[in-house]
Design an enzyme around this catalytic site. Structure first.
Site, PDB file in Angstrom:
ATOM      1  N   ASN A 246      43.500  43.365  48.155  1.00 40.88           N
ATOM      2  CA  ASN A 246      44.335  42.194  48.433  1.00 40.88           C
ATOM      3  C   ASN A 246      45.678  42.381  47.728  1.00 40.88           C
ATOM      4  O   ASN A 246      45.731  42.384  46.498  1.00 40.88           O
ATOM      5  CB  ASN A 246      43.601  40.949  47.911  1.00 40.88           C
ATOM      6  CG  ASN A 246      44.370  39.671  48.145  1.00 40.88           C
ATOM      7  OD1 ASN A 246      45.568  39.697  48.447  1.00 40.88           O
ATOM      8  ND2 ASN A 246      43.695  38.548  47.998  1.00 40.88           N
TER       9      ASN A 246
ATOM     10  N   CYS B 144      49.266  34.385  48.705  1.00 39.60           N
ATOM     11  CA  CYS B 144      49.293  35.364  49.787  1.00 39.60           C
ATOM     12  C   CYS B 144      49.983  34.841  51.038  1.00 39.60           C
ATOM     13  O   CYS B 144      50.252  35.601  51.968  1.00 39.60           O
ATOM     14  CB  CYS B 144      47.865  35.785  50.087  1.00 39.60           C
ATOM     15  SG  CYS B 144      46.963  36.107  48.572  1.00 39.60           S
TER      16      CYS B 144
ATOM     17  N   HIS C 140      46.009  38.097  56.774  1.00 43.75           N
ATOM     18  CA  HIS C 140      46.092  38.446  55.356  1.00 43.75           C
ATOM     19  C   HIS C 140      44.833  39.218  54.968  1.00 43.75           C
ATOM     20  O   HIS C 140      43.712  38.790  55.250  1.00 43.75           O
ATOM     21  CB  HIS C 140      46.221  37.166  54.521  1.00 43.75           C
ATOM     22  CG  HIS C 140      45.962  37.400  53.073  1.00 43.75           C
ATOM     23  ND1 HIS C 140      46.577  38.417  52.381  1.00 43.75           N
ATOM     24  CD2 HIS C 140      45.144  36.782  52.185  1.00 43.75           C
ATOM     25  CE1 HIS C 140      46.143  38.410  51.131  1.00 43.75           C
ATOM     26  NE2 HIS C 140      45.282  37.429  50.987  1.00 43.75           N
TER      27      HIS C 140
HETATM   28  O1  UT7 Z   1      44.039  35.803  48.601  1.00 39.21           O
HETATM   29  C1  UT7 Z   1      43.219  34.877  47.989  1.00 39.21           C
HETATM   30  C2  UT7 Z   1      42.463  35.556  46.872  1.00 39.21           C
HETATM   31  N1  UT7 Z   1      41.080  35.286  46.824  1.00 39.21           N
HETATM   32  C3  UT7 Z   1      40.189  35.601  47.783  1.00 39.21           C
HETATM   33  O2  UT7 Z   1      40.473  36.061  48.837  1.00 39.21           O
HETATM   34  C4  UT7 Z   1      38.742  35.380  47.419  1.00 39.21           C
HETATM   35  C5  UT7 Z   1      37.887  34.860  48.527  1.00 39.21           C
HETATM   36  N2  UT7 Z   1      36.508  34.962  48.151  1.00 39.21           N
HETATM   37  C6  UT7 Z   1      35.844  36.135  48.172  1.00 39.21           C
HETATM   38  O3  UT7 Z   1      36.386  37.136  48.575  1.00 39.21           O
HETATM   39  C7  UT7 Z   1      34.412  36.136  47.708  1.00 39.21           C
HETATM   40  O4  UT7 Z   1      33.997  34.827  47.420  1.00 39.21           O
HETATM   41  C8  UT7 Z   1      34.211  37.035  46.456  1.00 39.21           C
HETATM   42  C9  UT7 Z   1      34.352  38.488  46.860  1.00 39.21           C
HETATM   43  C10 UT7 Z   1      35.205  36.695  45.375  1.00 39.21           C
HETATM   44  C11 UT7 Z   1      32.790  36.831  45.906  1.00 39.21           C
HETATM   45  O5  UT7 Z   1      31.837  37.047  46.893  1.00 39.21           O
HETATM   46  P1  UT7 Z   1      30.650  36.001  47.134  1.00 39.21           P
HETATM   47  O6  UT7 Z   1      29.777  36.571  48.153  1.00 39.21           O
HETATM   48  O7  UT7 Z   1      31.271  34.665  47.422  1.00 39.21           O
HETATM   49  O8  UT7 Z   1      29.910  36.017  45.731  1.00 39.21           O
HETATM   50  P2  UT7 Z   1      29.565  34.795  44.768  1.00 39.21           P
HETATM   51  O9  UT7 Z   1      30.778  34.079  44.315  1.00 39.21           O
HETATM   52  O10 UT7 Z   1      28.498  34.036  45.399  1.00 39.21           O
HETATM   53  O11 UT7 Z   1      28.999  35.568  43.482  1.00 39.21           O
HETATM   54  C12 UT7 Z   1      27.805  36.318  43.542  1.00 39.21           C
HETATM   55  C13 UT7 Z   1      27.511  36.999  42.205  1.00 39.21           C
HETATM   56  C14 UT7 Z   1      27.751  36.145  40.976  1.00 39.21           C
HETATM   57  O12 UT7 Z   1      26.656  36.339  40.122  1.00 39.21           O
HETATM   58  P3  UT7 Z   1      25.498  35.229  39.968  1.00 39.21           P
HETATM   59  O13 UT7 Z   1      26.213  34.028  39.428  1.00 39.21           O
HETATM   60  O14 UT7 Z   1      24.961  35.037  41.364  1.00 39.21           O
HETATM   61  O15 UT7 Z   1      24.558  35.880  39.036  1.00 39.21           O
HETATM   62  C15 UT7 Z   1      28.983  36.766  40.332  1.00 39.21           C
HETATM   63  O16 UT7 Z   1      28.978  36.654  38.928  1.00 39.21           O
HETATM   64  O17 UT7 Z   1      28.326  38.158  42.047  1.00 39.21           O
HETATM   65  C16 UT7 Z   1      28.828  38.207  40.714  1.00 39.21           C
HETATM   66  N3  UT7 Z   1      30.076  38.961  40.684  1.00 39.21           N
HETATM   67  C17 UT7 Z   1      30.112  40.305  40.593  1.00 39.21           C
HETATM   68  N4  UT7 Z   1      29.146  41.234  40.482  1.00 39.21           N
HETATM   69  C18 UT7 Z   1      29.520  42.518  40.433  1.00 39.21           C
HETATM   70  C19 UT7 Z   1      31.335  38.507  40.783  1.00 39.21           C
HETATM   71  N5  UT7 Z   1      32.210  39.523  40.753  1.00 39.21           N
HETATM   72  C20 UT7 Z   1      31.479  40.646  40.640  1.00 39.21           C
HETATM   73  C21 UT7 Z   1      31.808  42.016  40.561  1.00 39.21           C
HETATM   74  N6  UT7 Z   1      30.798  42.914  40.467  1.00 39.21           N
HETATM   75  N7  UT7 Z   1      33.081  42.461  40.600  1.00 39.21           N
END
Ligand code: UT7
Length: 331
Positions: free
Chosen positions: A288, A118, A258
């Site tokens: 994104n 990005c 971004h």
């Molecule tokens: O341009 C660069 C591209 N990447 C980014 O910008 C990503 C930056 N990071 C983020 O935006 C966030 O970290 C995310 C949106 C990806 C995730 O949010 P988070 O608050 O950091 O969640 P987490 O990683 O702590 O995950 C929480 C839970 C997990 O389940 P468990 O392990 O706690 O049971 C994931 O498996 O959410 C689960 N999960 C979902 N649940 C429903 C992950 N994706 C999804 C989904 N729907 N799409």
């Protein structure tokens, strides 16, 4: 050359988003997710996706033509093309070759900047500015991404985050230019493993076995780590570019970061002590869009009348690598 002609910056901006909208409810039908989860964790409500007959260069061309129209320039006035993308038209040659042909420019140099995620557009913008300082009259810079075509539609950790779009800018020297006052960029390759697509290169070449597991589309991401790095690096780059230009945060009329995640944008705003109304946000509409994200948000802010003549606008971005960049513009 007289002093008033000395400004190097934007001569015109343009963007393009595909027609088709994909909502969070649409994703609920395909993976184990919910509208509530996606909104709460990312702020994304919908994103655009390409039509079957649209590819990367179609989006790039549409945005480039709009930028040329905004700059009131014919295509023969362009001296160089840089395309920032991680979702190219084909593997070889680069998307810039296709764009050069479709635009019908002279046989000017055209090249891609790929792999910086990005941060690609702002890196390309920094390069374009240098090329103009080195003597090119006008450089076309495009950030384009068709992420929905190449990502893994079964991986809920990543698929709901992305959308397709293109943004473009003509950078040149003119008394009318919206001046680029300063630019900064950096890389920390020691953290590359927290956001990577590994299969397809020499380390892990494409094989049928890997493809059967969808690994050629699997973006491996440690979301929490990426989140922290994004906030830290985008804020740091913003401070750096202001310092380079000798300007202060309270002079910034609009921050265009971004558009990765609403929580990331709010956290950057908090670190920089900028209220929401001075932060450009469209992640709820488009998700994104990788290297298209900053030029799309900037072009939309300009078209919506959110930027006035004289405004100081701060662009900041980060992406896989990790790379980050910031650019300060006086409109
Ligand atoms: O341009 C660069 C591209 N990447 C980014 O910008 C990503 C930056 N990071 C983020 O935006 C966030 O970290 C995310 C949106 C990806 C995730 O949010 P988070 O608050 O950091 O969640 P987490 O990683 O702590 O995950 C929480 C839970 C997990 O389940 P468990 O392990 O706690 O049971 C994931 O498996 O959410 C689960 N999960 C979902 N649940 C429903 C992950 N994706 C999804 C989904 N729907 N799409």
């Amino acid at each position: 050359m007289t002093m008033h002609q000395d400004k190097v910056g934007f001569l015109g901006l343009g963007s393009y988003t595909p027609q088709q909208v994909m909502t969070n409810e649409d994703w609920e039908q395909l993976v184990d997710t919910s509208d509530e989860w996606i909104r709460q964790r990312t702020g994304i409500e919908r994103r655009r996706i390409v039509a079957e007959d649209e590819n990367t260069v179609d989006l790039a061309l549409a945005a480039a033509e709009r930028a040329l129209t905004a700059a009131d320039l014919s295509v023969d006035k362009i001296d160089e093309i840089i395309v920032a993308t991680d979702t190219p038209e084909v593997y070889l040659p680069d998307t810039a070759s296709f764009l050069q042909h479709r635009l019908g420019t002279r046989s000017i140099p055209a090249y891609d900047l790929g792999g910086s995620g990005c941060a690609g557009f702002l890196q390309a913008l920094d390069l374009a500015r240098s090329r103009v300082i080195c003597g090119k009259d006008r450089v076309l810079v495009v950030g384009v991404e068709v992420l929905t075509r190449l990502m893994d539609w079964t991986d809920r950790n990543t698929c709901v985050l992305f959308g397709d779009a293109a943004g473009a800018a003509v950078v040149g020297r003119s008394s009318e230019a919206r001046e680029i006052l300063a630019a900064t960029a950096g890389t920390d390759g020691s953290r590359s493993e927290i956001l990577t697509l590994e299969v397809g290169g020499t380390r892990k070449p494409f094989t049928v076995e890997r493809a059967e597991q969808n690994l050629h589309r699997r973006i491996v991401m440690n979301g929490r780590e990426v989140f922290k790095e994004a906030v830290r690096r985008m804020s740091q780059a913003a401070h750096e570019v202001l310092e380079l230009a000798g300007r202060k945060l309270d002079e910034v009329a609009l921050l265009v970061p971004h558009q990765a995640n609403l929580r990331i944008l709010r956290a950057v705003g908090k670190r920089l002590n900028l209220p929401d109304e001075r932060i450009c946000i469209n992640v709820h509409e488009y998700g994104n869009t990788g290297s298209a994200s900053v030029p799309l948000a900037l072009d939309q802010a300009l078209s919506a009348g959110r930027i006035r003549s004289g405004d100081l606008v701060l662009l900041t971005s980060f992406g896989a690598g990790f790379h980050w960049a910031a650019v300060l513009v006086q409109f």
